[in-house]
Design an enzyme around this catalytic site. Structure first.
Site, PDB file in Angstrom:
ATOM      1  N   ASP A  14       0.828  -1.211   0.000  1.00  0.00           N
ATOM      2  CA  ASP A  14       0.000   0.000   0.000  1.00  0.00           C
ATOM      3  C   ASP A  14       0.864   1.264   0.000  1.00  0.00           C
ATOM      4  O   ASP A  14       0.661   2.168   0.823  1.00  0.00           O
ATOM      5  CB  ASP A  14      -0.934   0.023   1.224  1.00  0.00           C
ATOM      6  N   GLU A 190     -11.157   0.069  -3.891  1.00  0.00           N
ATOM      7  CA  GLU A 190     -10.505   0.636  -2.707  1.00  0.00           C
ATOM      8  C   GLU A 190      -9.342   1.527  -3.139  1.00  0.00           C
ATOM      9  O   GLU A 190      -9.191   1.822  -4.321  1.00  0.00           O
ATOM     10  CB  GLU A 190     -10.024  -0.499  -1.792  1.00  0.00           C
TER      11      GLU A 190
HETATM   12  C1  6LW Z   1      -5.597  -2.140   2.102  1.00  0.00           C
HETATM   13  C2  6LW Z   1      -6.367  -2.322   0.869  1.00  0.00           C
HETATM   14  C3  6LW Z   1      -5.625  -3.411   0.321  1.00  0.00           C
HETATM   15  O1  6LW Z   1      -6.157  -1.289   3.017  1.00  0.00           O
HETATM   16  O2  6LW Z   1      -5.278  -4.251   1.331  1.00  0.00           O
HETATM   17  O3  6LW Z   1      -4.430  -4.087  -1.510  1.00  0.00           O
HETATM   18  C4  6LW Z   1      -5.542  -3.573   2.533  1.00  0.00           C
HETATM   19  N1  6LW Z   1      -5.248  -3.395  -0.891  1.00  0.00           N
HETATM   20  O4  6LW Z   1      -6.382  -1.254  -0.001  1.00  0.00           O
HETATM   21  C5  6LW Z   1      -4.477  -3.867   3.524  1.00  0.00           C
HETATM   22  O5  6LW Z   1      -3.217  -3.732   2.938  1.00  0.00           O
END
Ligand code: 6LW
Length: 519
Positions: A14, A190
């Protein structure tokens, strides 16, 4: 070739990046590890220097009860009007919060420059106490325009996944939230980040989950609040459909512009090991790729997937003679360097550094339990060696050594203990519900404990004699189902009672090597 991916190898997921006064700064997630949110800086985007952590005090970070891979999730780092802002989420605590600093490297009481030998794991950080933001979900983003700060986040509601509201960064007060994006293909969208380029606002997101289907998608609007239209060439980055490639799961990107006006992204990705089914145990790592623009849309790496060997030009000179491979050799005389981290909050009295090295006081907890005496550093290459010179005269049941830790239920240890009245080294493997000692040998009062690794096997040695080995596969994310990667380091435990004898790690060496072909 100008640089190699990953630019930050080992557990660095991230990634978030910003540029201030010609220098790039980068932060990543830290989950249950303490201190939280590691910070790096670079002049050229390829060589990254660790400068400390954003969350060093209990007032900023409480992960006492965080399960494995819980705690601190994806941060966003921004520089606005001379101040650095870092927003992140404690999923095991009170949710989203903002911390600020004038200098991400923090204040050093000694006046020593950050990243120097004088760094201490507890060094005072300049990062402020948190300003809490009352919103659901994860993956908060800050976008500043004039006096307005837009707070954009993944809400957890599949009908309204990406929400946005104006944020008063001083008080944490949020305005009314509205939905700005519902997904290109997958409602599990996300990692939103917003940027302005030539009067157009870009929303960059991740979809498809953080594994094989991970992708980066782009949308744009005339106003930061939307409405956003999706890029006709979405996804702009993915390794979906390329199962044979070593690099996969690229996604969760953050963009930055260099001093020449060129754009780049950092994202997470994994490096797969072994024959099918392939796996990864070093965690999600940080990758770098150039971004160009066509018809007002971002094109990542000229439309090609990210590879291990990348062309530049980079925005700055490479550090001469240095590669991503490392060698650390420490006697701990100057304390614990910035690369060390604890699993949840340590009892600092159990870790003493000085002329005798790192003196570890084992508590009753084993590595299977929160609170165990253990301090680790990331494994950053498939091929590596970690060696601890351990001076320890254990009482009955007492044990100390070197551990390879994926989480509380998946770890390997080579340690020294007292067994049937004699001092001996042992190798213990814990894989899920099963724990087994696979090798033992008598040793003296000072023992060199070594872990060597290649992509598929760890080998455990005491004074140069191999006592056992174990597959890397069983500490891989495909087994642990976690968000982190392997960390290596010294541990001590009384296995049910507090140790009366301290274990002294007189010297610790970590050396990573270039991997031969891994297939
Ligand atoms: C993070 C989310 C994700 O908050 O995994 O790969 C979660 N994406 O965006 C934890 O790293």
């Amino acid at each position: 070739m100008q640089y190699e991916n990953p630019v930050l190898p080992g557990f660095h997921p991230d990634p978030t990046i910003c540029r201030a006064d010609g220098t790039f700064y980068l932060a990543t997630s830290s989950f249950e590890y303490v201190p939280g949110v590691p910070l790096y800086r670079s002049e050229n985007l390829a060589d990254w220097e660790p400068i400390g952590h954003a969350l060093t005090r209990e007032s900023q970070l409480s992960v006492h009860d965080a399960g494995a891979s819980a705690g601190i999730y994806a941060p966003t780092l921004r520089h606005h009007d001379g101040t650095f802002y870092l927003v992140t989420t404690n999923v095991s605590g009170d949710g989203h919060f903002v911390v600020t600093a004038d200098d991400p490297a923090g204040v050093r009481a000694s006046g020593a420059s950050a990243g120097s030998e004088d760094d201490r794991i507890e060094s005072s950080s300049e990062w402020s106490d948190p300003t809490w933001v009352d919103a659901p979900g994860i993956d908060p983003d800050l976008f500043f325009e004039g006096d307005t700060c837009y707070f954009t986040y993944h809400s957890g509601d599949p009908e309204n996944p990406i929400r946005q509201a104006e944020l008063d960064v001083e008080t944490g007060e949020l305005g009314d939230a509205h939905t700005i994006w519902t997904g290109f293909r997958d409602p599990y969208v996300e990692a939103p980040h917003i940027y302005e380029r030539d009067g157009t606002y870009y929303l960059i997101l991740a979809e498809g989950g953080t594994h094989a289907g991970h992708m980066v998608v782009a949308a744009r609007a005339d106003d930061p609040t939307g409405p956003y239209e999706g890029c006709p060439d979405n996804p702009v980055l993915t390794h979906w459909g390329r199962p044979r490639e070593d690099i996969r799961a690229t996604g969760h990107a953050d963009f930055v512009q260099d001093g020449n006006g060129e754009w780049w992204l950092v994202c997470l990705g994994i490096r797969q090991v072994g024959p099918w089914p392939r796996f990864h145990h070093l965690g999600r790592e940080t990758f770098l790729a150039p971004v160009s623009w066509e018809d007002g849309w971002p094109v990542v790496n000229g439309g090609d997937p990210i590879t291990a060997e990348m062309d530049g030009p980079l925005p700055g000179e490479r550090r001469t003679g240095e590669t991503a491979l490392e060698r650390t050799d420490t006697t701990f005389a100057d304390g614990l360097g910035v690369e060390w981290q604890f699993r949840r909050h340590p009892d600092h009295e159990r870790y003493e550094t000085g002329p005798e090295g790192l003196r570890l006081h084992g508590g009753p907890e084993t590595l299977d339990e929160p609170g165990a005496t253990f301090v680790g550093r990331r494994q950053t290459a498939f091929d590596c060696r970690a060696e601890a010179t351990l001076a320890f005269d254990p009482g009955a049941g007492e044990e100390a050594g070197l551990a390879v830790v994926a989480d509380d239920r998946h770890q390997y240890q080579v340690g020294v203990t007292r067994h049937d009245g004699r001092r001996e080294a042992l190798v213990r493997l814990r894989i899920g519900d099963a724990t087994e000692v696979v090798g033992r040998a008598p040793v003296g009062a000072t023992t060199d404990l070594t872990v060597t690794a290649d992509a598929e096997t760890y080998r455990f040695l005491a004074d140069g004699e191999e006592l056992g080995s174990a597959a890397t596969r069983y500490v891989a994310t495909e087994v642990t189902a976690g968000f982190t990667g392997v960390v290596l380091g010294p541990y001590a435990t009384g296995r049910g009672t507090t140790c009366e004898t301290a274990a002294a790690v007189e010297r610790f060496v970590y050396e990573s090597r270039a991997s031969p072909d891994r297939r």
